[in-house]
Scaffold this motif. Structure first.
Motif, PDB file in Angstrom:
ATOM      1  N   MET A   1      -2.682  14.292 -17.100  1.00  0.00           N
ATOM      2  CA  MET A   1      -2.065  13.003 -17.394  1.00  0.00           C
ATOM      3  C   MET A   1      -2.336  11.961 -16.309  1.00  0.00           C
ATOM      4  O   MET A   1      -2.018  10.794 -16.480  1.00  0.00           O
ATOM      5  CB  MET A   1      -0.546  13.172 -17.553  1.00  0.00           C
ATOM      6  CG  MET A   1      -0.140  13.982 -18.759  1.00  0.00           C
ATOM      7  SD  MET A   1      -0.618  13.173 -20.299  1.00  0.00           S
ATOM      8  CE  MET A   1       0.485  11.778 -20.269  1.00  0.00           C
ATOM      9  N   TRP A   2      -2.926  12.341 -15.173  1.00  0.00           N
ATOM     10  CA  TRP A   2      -3.126  11.405 -14.076  1.00  0.00           C
ATOM     11  C   TRP A   2      -3.903  10.149 -14.467  1.00  0.00           C
ATOM     12  O   TRP A   2      -3.551   9.067 -14.015  1.00  0.00           O
ATOM     13  CB  TRP A   2      -3.797  12.092 -12.903  1.00  0.00           C
ATOM     14  CG  TRP A   2      -2.903  13.064 -12.179  1.00  0.00           C
ATOM     15  CD1 TRP A   2      -1.568  13.278 -12.398  1.00  0.00           C
ATOM     16  CD2 TRP A   2      -3.271  13.942 -11.141  1.00  0.00           C
ATOM     17  NE1 TRP A   2      -1.090  14.242 -11.568  1.00  0.00           N
ATOM     18  CE2 TRP A   2      -2.113  14.674 -10.769  1.00  0.00           C
ATOM     19  CE3 TRP A   2      -4.451  14.196 -10.480  1.00  0.00           C
ATOM     20  CZ2 TRP A   2      -2.127  15.624  -9.765  1.00  0.00           C
ATOM     21  CZ3 TRP A   2      -4.461  15.149  -9.481  1.00  0.00           C
ATOM     22  CH2 TRP A   2      -3.305  15.853  -9.120  1.00  0.00           C
ATOM     23  N   PRO A   3      -4.965  10.244 -15.284  1.00  0.00           N
ATOM     24  CA  PRO A   3      -5.681   9.002 -15.635  1.00  0.00           C
ATOM     25  C   PRO A   3      -4.794   7.978 -16.347  1.00  0.00           C
ATOM     26  O   PRO A   3      -5.064   6.779 -16.285  1.00  0.00           O
ATOM     27  CB  PRO A   3      -6.809   9.484 -16.556  1.00  0.00           C
ATOM     28  CG  PRO A   3      -7.017  10.905 -16.192  1.00  0.00           C
ATOM     29  CD  PRO A   3      -5.655  11.429 -15.811  1.00  0.00           C
ATOM     30  N   ILE A   4      -3.750   8.430 -17.007  1.00  0.00           N
ATOM     31  CA  ILE A   4      -2.835   7.516 -17.686  1.00  0.00           C
ATOM     32  C   ILE A   4      -1.693   7.113 -16.754  1.00  0.00           C
ATOM     33  O   ILE A   4      -1.328   5.939 -16.659  1.00  0.00           O
ATOM     34  CB  ILE A   4      -2.256   8.173 -18.961  1.00  0.00           C
ATOM     35  CG1 ILE A   4      -3.383   8.456 -19.939  1.00  0.00           C
ATOM     36  CG2 ILE A   4      -1.176   7.305 -19.590  1.00  0.00           C
ATOM     37  CD1 ILE A   4      -2.993   9.381 -21.070  1.00  0.00           C
ATOM     38  N   LEU A   5      -1.136   8.079 -16.047  1.00  0.00           N
ATOM     39  CA  LEU A   5       0.057   7.834 -15.237  1.00  0.00           C
ATOM     40  C   LEU A   5      -0.218   7.047 -13.959  1.00  0.00           C
ATOM     41  O   LEU A   5       0.552   6.154 -13.606  1.00  0.00           O
ATOM     42  CB  LEU A   5       0.725   9.157 -14.872  1.00  0.00           C
ATOM     43  CG  LEU A   5       1.400   9.920 -16.003  1.00  0.00           C
ATOM     44  CD1 LEU A   5       1.902  11.257 -15.500  1.00  0.00           C
ATOM     45  CD2 LEU A   5       2.536   9.101 -16.589  1.00  0.00           C
ATOM     46  N   LEU A   6      -1.285   7.365 -13.243  1.00  0.00           N
ATOM     47  CA  LEU A   6      -1.498   6.753 -11.932  1.00  0.00           C
ATOM     48  C   LEU A   6      -1.683   5.235 -11.987  1.00  0.00           C
ATOM     49  O   LEU A   6      -1.090   4.522 -11.166  1.00  0.00           O
ATOM     50  CB  LEU A   6      -2.654   7.431 -11.198  1.00  0.00           C
ATOM     51  CG  LEU A   6      -2.380   8.888 -10.813  1.00  0.00           C
ATOM     52  CD1 LEU A   6      -3.564   9.476 -10.075  1.00  0.00           C
ATOM     53  CD2 LEU A   6      -1.115   9.030 -10.004  1.00  0.00           C
ATOM     54  N   PRO A   7      -2.449   4.682 -12.925  1.00  0.00           N
ATOM     55  CA  PRO A   7      -2.516   3.212 -12.978  1.00  0.00           C
ATOM     56  C   PRO A   7      -1.158   2.568 -13.285  1.00  0.00           C
ATOM     57  O   PRO A   7      -0.792   1.558 -12.678  1.00  0.00           O
ATOM     58  CB  PRO A   7      -3.519   2.931 -14.099  1.00  0.00           C
ATOM     59  CG  PRO A   7      -4.342   4.155 -14.187  1.00  0.00           C
ATOM     60  CD  PRO A   7      -3.421   5.289 -13.840  1.00  0.00           C
TER      61      PRO A   7
ATOM     62  N   GLY B   1       4.566   0.588  -8.379  1.00  0.00           N
ATOM     63  CA  GLY B   1       4.751   0.880  -6.958  1.00  0.00           C
ATOM     64  C   GLY B   1       4.492  -0.305  -6.049  1.00  0.00           C
ATOM     65  O   GLY B   1       5.175  -0.466  -5.027  1.00  0.00           O
ATOM     66  N   ALA B   2       3.538  -1.152  -6.393  1.00  0.00           N
ATOM     67  CA  ALA B   2       3.222  -2.305  -5.549  1.00  0.00           C
ATOM     68  C   ALA B   2       4.404  -3.274  -5.429  1.00  0.00           C
ATOM     69  O   ALA B   2       4.811  -3.607  -4.309  1.00  0.00           O
ATOM     70  CB  ALA B   2       1.976  -3.012  -6.074  1.00  0.00           C
ATOM     71  N   PRO B   3       5.000  -3.731  -6.536  1.00  0.00           N
ATOM     72  CA  PRO B   3       6.154  -4.628  -6.367  1.00  0.00           C
ATOM     73  C   PRO B   3       7.370  -3.938  -5.749  1.00  0.00           C
ATOM     74  O   PRO B   3       8.145  -4.576  -5.034  1.00  0.00           O
ATOM     75  CB  PRO B   3       6.455  -5.129  -7.772  1.00  0.00           C
ATOM     76  CG  PRO B   3       5.713  -4.268  -8.707  1.00  0.00           C
ATOM     77  CD  PRO B   3       4.604  -3.626  -7.931  1.00  0.00           C
TER      78      PRO B   3
ATOM     79  N   ILE C   1       0.838  -1.204   0.000  1.00  0.00           N
ATOM     80  CA  ILE C   1       0.000   0.000   0.000  1.00  0.00           C
ATOM     81  C   ILE C   1       0.870   1.250   0.000  1.00  0.00           C
ATOM     82  O   ILE C   1       0.593   2.213  -0.721  1.00  0.00           O
ATOM     83  CB  ILE C   1      -0.970  -0.028   1.209  1.00  0.00           C
ATOM     84  CG1 ILE C   1      -2.005  -1.127   1.002  1.00  0.00           C
ATOM     85  CG2 ILE C   1      -1.638   1.329   1.409  1.00  0.00           C
ATOM     86  CD1 ILE C   1      -2.817  -1.464   2.237  1.00  0.00           C
ATOM     87  N   ALA C   2       1.931   1.239   0.794  1.00  0.00           N
ATOM     88  CA  ALA C   2       2.847   2.393   0.821  1.00  0.00           C
ATOM     89  C   ALA C   2       3.515   2.583  -0.529  1.00  0.00           C
ATOM     90  O   ALA C   2       3.669   3.717  -0.994  1.00  0.00           O
ATOM     91  CB  ALA C   2       3.902   2.210   1.911  1.00  0.00           C
ATOM     92  N   GLY C   3       3.922   1.489  -1.169  1.00  0.00           N
ATOM     93  CA  GLY C   3       4.554   1.588  -2.486  1.00  0.00           C
ATOM     94  C   GLY C   3       3.640   2.240  -3.505  1.00  0.00           C
ATOM     95  O   GLY C   3       4.056   3.130  -4.260  1.00  0.00           O
ATOM     96  N   VAL C   4       2.380   1.820  -3.513  1.00  0.00           N
ATOM     97  CA  VAL C   4       1.413   2.414  -4.439  1.00  0.00           C
ATOM     98  C   VAL C   4       1.143   3.867  -4.068  1.00  0.00           C
ATOM     99  O   VAL C   4       1.166   4.762  -4.917  1.00  0.00           O
ATOM    100  CB  VAL C   4       0.099   1.600  -4.450  1.00  0.00           C
ATOM    101  CG1 VAL C   4      -0.997   2.331  -5.207  1.00  0.00           C
ATOM    102  CG2 VAL C   4       0.332   0.230  -5.049  1.00  0.00           C
ATOM    103  N   GLY C   5       0.913   4.123  -2.783  1.00  0.00           N
ATOM    104  CA  GLY C   5       0.587   5.479  -2.340  1.00  0.00           C
ATOM    105  C   GLY C   5       1.708   6.475  -2.574  1.00  0.00           C
ATOM    106  O   GLY C   5       1.475   7.578  -3.078  1.00  0.00           O
ATOM    107  N   VAL C   6       2.918   6.086  -2.224  1.00  0.00           N
ATOM    108  CA  VAL C   6       4.056   6.991  -2.408  1.00  0.00           C
ATOM    109  C   VAL C   6       4.315   7.228  -3.890  1.00  0.00           C
ATOM    110  O   VAL C   6       4.580   8.361  -4.309  1.00  0.00           O
ATOM    111  CB  VAL C   6       5.319   6.445  -1.701  1.00  0.00           C
ATOM    112  CG1 VAL C   6       6.550   7.224  -2.092  1.00  0.00           C
ATOM    113  CG2 VAL C   6       5.125   6.477  -0.193  1.00  0.00           C
TER     114      VAL C   6
END
Length: 152
Positions: A116-122, A128-130, A92-97
């Motif tokens: 660009m967030w709709p493209i970049l954030l996913p 970020g998770a791994p 969760i921290a990896g994704v959030g950060v």
């Protein structure tokens, strides 16, 4: 309900950040090579893919190391002090950060960067998770009943 305690040391935490940066570079390199294969952007065959993958890995590993140092390490320290040390906390921290860092950077770099967030954030979440899990896996060890770390 049992609670598993995890401990780390400064050298393992530092190695965890290095491993996380290498993992971030590796995931971006794999995504880059996959996109090259899907869209046939590689004209020189497998050697071109290897070169592109290695270059992407090096570049993004360096970027992730800077990002983890600036954004990730302070958050990780706060989570450690708050005793949020499990693998799910790390993911969760990896994704959030990762998402927070990209949001801040896109706004700083370009005032309309939020578009660009709709493209970049996913994409950043997928990486970020791994990264969070790798940092956790390298940095933490399960504590024994005396509060000492157990080697894995």
């Amino acid at each position: 309900m049992s609670h598993t305690a995890y401990l780390t040391t400064r050298p393992r935490a530092f190695l965890g950040l290095l491993a996380g940066a290498a993992a971030g570079g590796a995931v971006w390199a794999a995504l880059n090579v996959l996109m090259l294969l899907i869209f046939s952007w590689s004209s020189n065959g497998p050697s071109d893919l290897v070169r592109m993958g290695a270059g992407t890995w090096g570049l993004f590993s360096a970027i992730y190391l800077m990002g983890l140092t600036i954004f990730g390490a302070p958050i990780w320290l706060l989570m450690h002090v708050a005793n949020r040390r499990g693998p799910s906390d790390a993911i969760i921290a990896g994704v959030g950060v990762s998402c927070a860092a990209i949001m801040v950077l896109t706004i700083v770099i370009a005032p309309t960067g939020y578009l660009m967030w709709p493209i970049l954030l996913p994409a950043v979440s997928v990486v970020g998770a791994p990264v969070g899990w790798v940092i956790w896996r390298v940095a933490y060890r399960r504590a024994d009943h005396h509060g000492q770390g157990v080697s894995a």
